[in-house]
Design a protein around this motif. Structure first.
Motif, PDB file in Angstrom:
ATOM      1  N   SER A   1      -5.523 -19.685 -19.468  1.00 16.92           N
ATOM      2  CA  SER A   1      -6.136 -20.615 -20.625  1.00 16.92           C
ATOM      3  C   SER A   1      -7.490 -21.006 -19.779  1.00 16.92           C
ATOM      4  O   SER A   1      -8.016 -21.935 -20.376  1.00 16.92           O
ATOM      5  N   ALA A   2      -7.685 -20.889 -18.413  1.00 16.32           N
ATOM      6  CA  ALA A   2      -8.945 -21.176 -17.831  1.00 16.32           C
ATOM      7  C   ALA A   2      -9.112 -22.736 -17.739  1.00 16.32           C
ATOM      8  O   ALA A   2     -10.277 -23.182 -18.069  1.00 16.32           O
ATOM      9  N   ASN A   3      -8.052 -23.496 -17.567  1.00 19.64           N
ATOM     10  CA  ASN A   3      -7.926 -24.910 -17.173  1.00 19.64           C
ATOM     11  C   ASN A   3      -8.931 -25.366 -16.134  1.00 19.64           C
ATOM     12  O   ASN A   3      -8.401 -24.741 -15.049  1.00 19.64           O
ATOM     13  N   MET A   4     -10.075 -25.910 -16.315  1.00 19.15           N
ATOM     14  CA  MET A   4     -10.870 -26.262 -15.130  1.00 19.15           C
ATOM     15  C   MET A   4     -10.294 -26.961 -14.034  1.00 19.15           C
ATOM     16  O   MET A   4     -10.458 -27.051 -12.822  1.00 19.15           O
ATOM     17  N   LEU A   5      -9.252 -27.929 -14.497  1.00 21.22           N
ATOM     18  CA  LEU A   5      -8.475 -28.670 -13.553  1.00 21.22           C
ATOM     19  C   LEU A   5      -7.702 -28.088 -12.481  1.00 21.22           C
ATOM     20  O   LEU A   5      -7.341 -28.540 -11.397  1.00 21.22           O
ATOM     21  N   ARG A   6      -7.629 -26.838 -12.665  1.00 27.68           N
ATOM     22  CA  ARG A   6      -7.107 -25.685 -11.787  1.00 27.68           C
ATOM     23  C   ARG A   6      -7.924 -24.819 -11.152  1.00 27.68           C
ATOM     24  O   ARG A   6      -7.551 -23.899 -10.554  1.00 27.68           O
ATOM     25  N   SER A   7      -9.138 -25.444 -11.008  1.00 23.29           N
ATOM     26  CA  SER A   7     -10.189 -24.767 -10.236  1.00 23.29           C
ATOM     27  C   SER A   7      -9.966 -24.457  -9.019  1.00 23.29           C
ATOM     28  O   SER A   7      -9.263 -25.287  -8.426  1.00 23.29           O
ATOM     29  N   LYS A   8     -10.664 -23.355  -8.321  1.00 23.31           N
ATOM     30  CA  LYS A   8     -10.577 -23.272  -6.919  1.00 23.31           C
ATOM     31  C   LYS A   8     -11.671 -23.005  -6.369  1.00 23.31           C
ATOM     32  O   LYS A   8     -12.728 -22.360  -6.954  1.00 23.31           O
ATOM     33  N   PHE A   9     -12.016 -23.388  -5.097  1.00 28.27           N
ATOM     34  CA  PHE A   9     -13.161 -23.421  -4.131  1.00 28.27           C
ATOM     35  C   PHE A   9     -13.149 -22.401  -3.254  1.00 28.27           C
ATOM     36  O   PHE A   9     -12.168 -22.559  -2.321  1.00 28.27           O
ATOM     37  N   TYR A  10     -14.060 -21.885  -2.993  1.00 25.26           N
ATOM     38  CA  TYR A  10     -14.145 -20.604  -1.545  1.00 25.26           C
ATOM     39  C   TYR A  10     -15.472 -21.180  -1.235  1.00 25.26           C
ATOM     40  O   TYR A  10     -16.478 -21.484  -1.907  1.00 25.26           O
ATOM     41  N   VAL A  11     -15.450 -21.575   0.238  1.00 23.20           N
ATOM     42  CA  VAL A  11     -16.709 -21.805   1.190  1.00 23.20           C
ATOM     43  C   VAL A  11     -16.939 -20.866   2.383  1.00 23.20           C
ATOM     44  O   VAL A  11     -15.926 -20.527   3.103  1.00 23.20           O
ATOM     45  N   CYS A  12     -18.053 -20.063   2.301  1.00 24.08           N
ATOM     46  CA  CYS A  12     -18.422 -19.188   3.346  1.00 24.08           C
ATOM     47  C   CYS A  12     -18.464 -19.817   4.599  1.00 24.08           C
ATOM     48  O   CYS A  12     -19.480 -20.908   4.761  1.00 24.08           O
TER      49      CYS A  12
ATOM     50  N   VAL B   1     -19.880 -18.666   7.174  1.00 24.16           N
ATOM     51  CA  VAL B   1     -21.282 -18.231   7.984  1.00 24.16           C
ATOM     52  C   VAL B   1     -22.434 -18.861   7.355  1.00 24.16           C
ATOM     53  O   VAL B   1     -23.385 -19.387   8.059  1.00 24.16           O
ATOM     54  N   CYS B   2     -22.304 -18.908   5.975  1.00 23.37           N
ATOM     55  CA  CYS B   2     -23.489 -19.353   5.379  1.00 23.37           C
ATOM     56  C   CYS B   2     -23.363 -20.406   4.630  1.00 23.37           C
ATOM     57  O   CYS B   2     -24.489 -20.979   3.963  1.00 23.37           O
ATOM     58  N   GLY B   3     -22.259 -20.993   4.152  1.00 25.55           N
ATOM     59  CA  GLY B   3     -21.970 -22.132   3.374  1.00 25.55           C
ATOM     60  C   GLY B   3     -22.146 -22.112   2.174  1.00 25.55           C
ATOM     61  O   GLY B   3     -21.883 -23.028   1.422  1.00 25.55           O
ATOM     62  N   ASN B   4     -22.107 -20.693   1.709  1.00 28.48           N
ATOM     63  CA  ASN B   4     -22.013 -20.327   0.159  1.00 28.48           C
ATOM     64  C   ASN B   4     -20.983 -20.995  -0.272  1.00 28.48           C
ATOM     65  O   ASN B   4     -19.771 -21.028   0.103  1.00 28.48           O
ATOM     66  N   VAL B   5     -20.987 -21.637  -1.649  1.00 28.29           N
ATOM     67  CA  VAL B   5     -19.821 -22.329  -2.394  1.00 28.29           C
ATOM     68  C   VAL B   5     -19.474 -21.278  -3.471  1.00 28.29           C
ATOM     69  O   VAL B   5     -20.385 -21.241  -4.430  1.00 28.29           O
ATOM     70  N   ILE B   6     -18.320 -20.840  -3.768  1.00 25.86           N
ATOM     71  CA  ILE B   6     -18.062 -20.101  -4.792  1.00 25.86           C
ATOM     72  C   ILE B   6     -16.978 -20.861  -5.642  1.00 25.86           C
ATOM     73  O   ILE B   6     -16.029 -21.152  -5.236  1.00 25.86           O
ATOM     74  N   HIS B   7     -17.160 -20.960  -6.957  1.00 26.54           N
ATOM     75  CA  HIS B   7     -15.943 -21.478  -7.993  1.00 26.54           C
ATOM     76  C   HIS B   7     -15.421 -20.615  -8.533  1.00 26.54           C
ATOM     77  O   HIS B   7     -15.797 -19.675  -9.120  1.00 26.54           O
ATOM     78  N   SER B   8     -14.052 -20.691  -8.679  1.00 27.49           N
ATOM     79  CA  SER B   8     -13.280 -19.737  -9.560  1.00 27.49           C
ATOM     80  C   SER B   8     -12.190 -20.662 -10.342  1.00 27.49           C
ATOM     81  O   SER B   8     -11.618 -21.566  -9.973  1.00 27.49           O
ATOM     82  N   MET B   9     -11.903 -19.963 -11.695  1.00 28.64           N
ATOM     83  CA  MET B   9     -11.066 -20.697 -12.518  1.00 28.64           C
ATOM     84  C   MET B   9      -9.657 -20.287 -12.155  1.00 28.64           C
ATOM     85  O   MET B   9      -8.728 -20.720 -12.933  1.00 28.64           O
ATOM     86  N   GLY B  10      -9.300 -19.582 -11.492  1.00 28.69           N
ATOM     87  CA  GLY B  10      -8.273 -18.656 -11.132  1.00 28.69           C
ATOM     88  C   GLY B  10      -8.286 -17.938  -9.904  1.00 28.69           C
ATOM     89  O   GLY B  10      -9.102 -18.085  -8.895  1.00 28.69           O
ATOM     90  N   GLU B  11      -7.309 -17.312  -9.359  1.00 25.69           N
ATOM     91  CA  GLU B  11      -7.008 -16.549  -8.143  1.00 25.69           C
ATOM     92  C   GLU B  11      -8.072 -15.780  -8.180  1.00 25.69           C
ATOM     93  O   GLU B  11      -8.528 -14.809  -9.148  1.00 25.69           O
TER      94      GLU B  11
END
Length: 203
Positions: free
Chosen positions: A76-87, A89-99
């Motif tokens: 259902s892509a509920n944003m409250l279940r968002s996941k964050f990934y941070v590199c 090496v470079c500090g890049n921030v990546i947001h995902s709504m699921g696995e």
């Protein structure tokens, strides 16, 4: 087995897709003996077959190589279940709504697990008209700083990138916000349920 793709994941995905070794071999124009060798670690698929192999197993090449098939329960892509990934090496921030399987600078990123705020990461939230003014009690140095803040509702995410030369503060539209998250480059991701807060409160 430390090659680019493991036999165990090939077997697991083949069985998950209800295919015999012979059927997979037919689709890839190889022998079923080749499939058997891959699955028992006695051989490896040629790298030129990876795209076709991933397609037949219904995964991405990244998932195949990583050895993890992603099963996304947040349909259902509920944003409250968002996941964050941070590199790292470079500090890049990546947001995902699921696995997701995410790589940056050759590093496979793991999802950041949020912790509750602590005495070294105190958060202050003040309501100013239709906005939350959020401030983190944290020095902003080149080697130790808050990288980003985010305000999350069920259907929306507001994210502000922060830099060492600035202040650890941001403004977010209040509309529907349930969580405030922020990321410390040394200590990781922190989360706070906004419903627990009152005007001018800290945690």
């Amino acid at each position: 087995m430390n090659q680019y793709v493991t036999g165990a994941i090939i077997k697991e995905l083949r069985e998950k897709n209800h295919m015999t070794q012979a059927k997979l071999a037919e689709k890839l124009s190889v022998t079923d003996k080749s499939i058997s060798k891959w699955e028992t670690g006695k051989g490896y698929p040629d790298i030129s077959l990876l795209e076709s192999l991933a397609k037949e197993l219904n995964v991405s090449i990244t998932e195949l190589i990583a050895g993890n098939a992603v099963s996304n329960a947040n349909v259902s892509a509920n944003m409250l279940r968002s996941k964050f990934y941070v590199c790292p090496v470079c500090g890049n921030v990546i947001h995902s709504m699921g696995e997701a399987v995410i790589n940056c600078h050759g590093v496979r990123l793991t999802v950041c697990e949020p912790e509750q705020t602590d005495e070294n990461h105190r958060i202050f939230i003040e309501r100013v008209e239709d906005e939350y003014f959020v401030r983190i009690d944290h020095k902003m140095m080149k080697t130790h700083y808050i990288s980003f803040m985010a305000a999350v509702s069920s259907d929306k995410i507001q994210m502000v990138k922060l830099y060492p030369e600035g202040n650890a503060e941001a403004r977010f539209k209040i509309n529907g916000v349930k969580k405030i998250l922020f990321y410390c480059n040394r200590d990781g991701l922190f989360s706070l349920d906004v419903n627990r807060m009152t005007d001018g409160c800290s945690a």
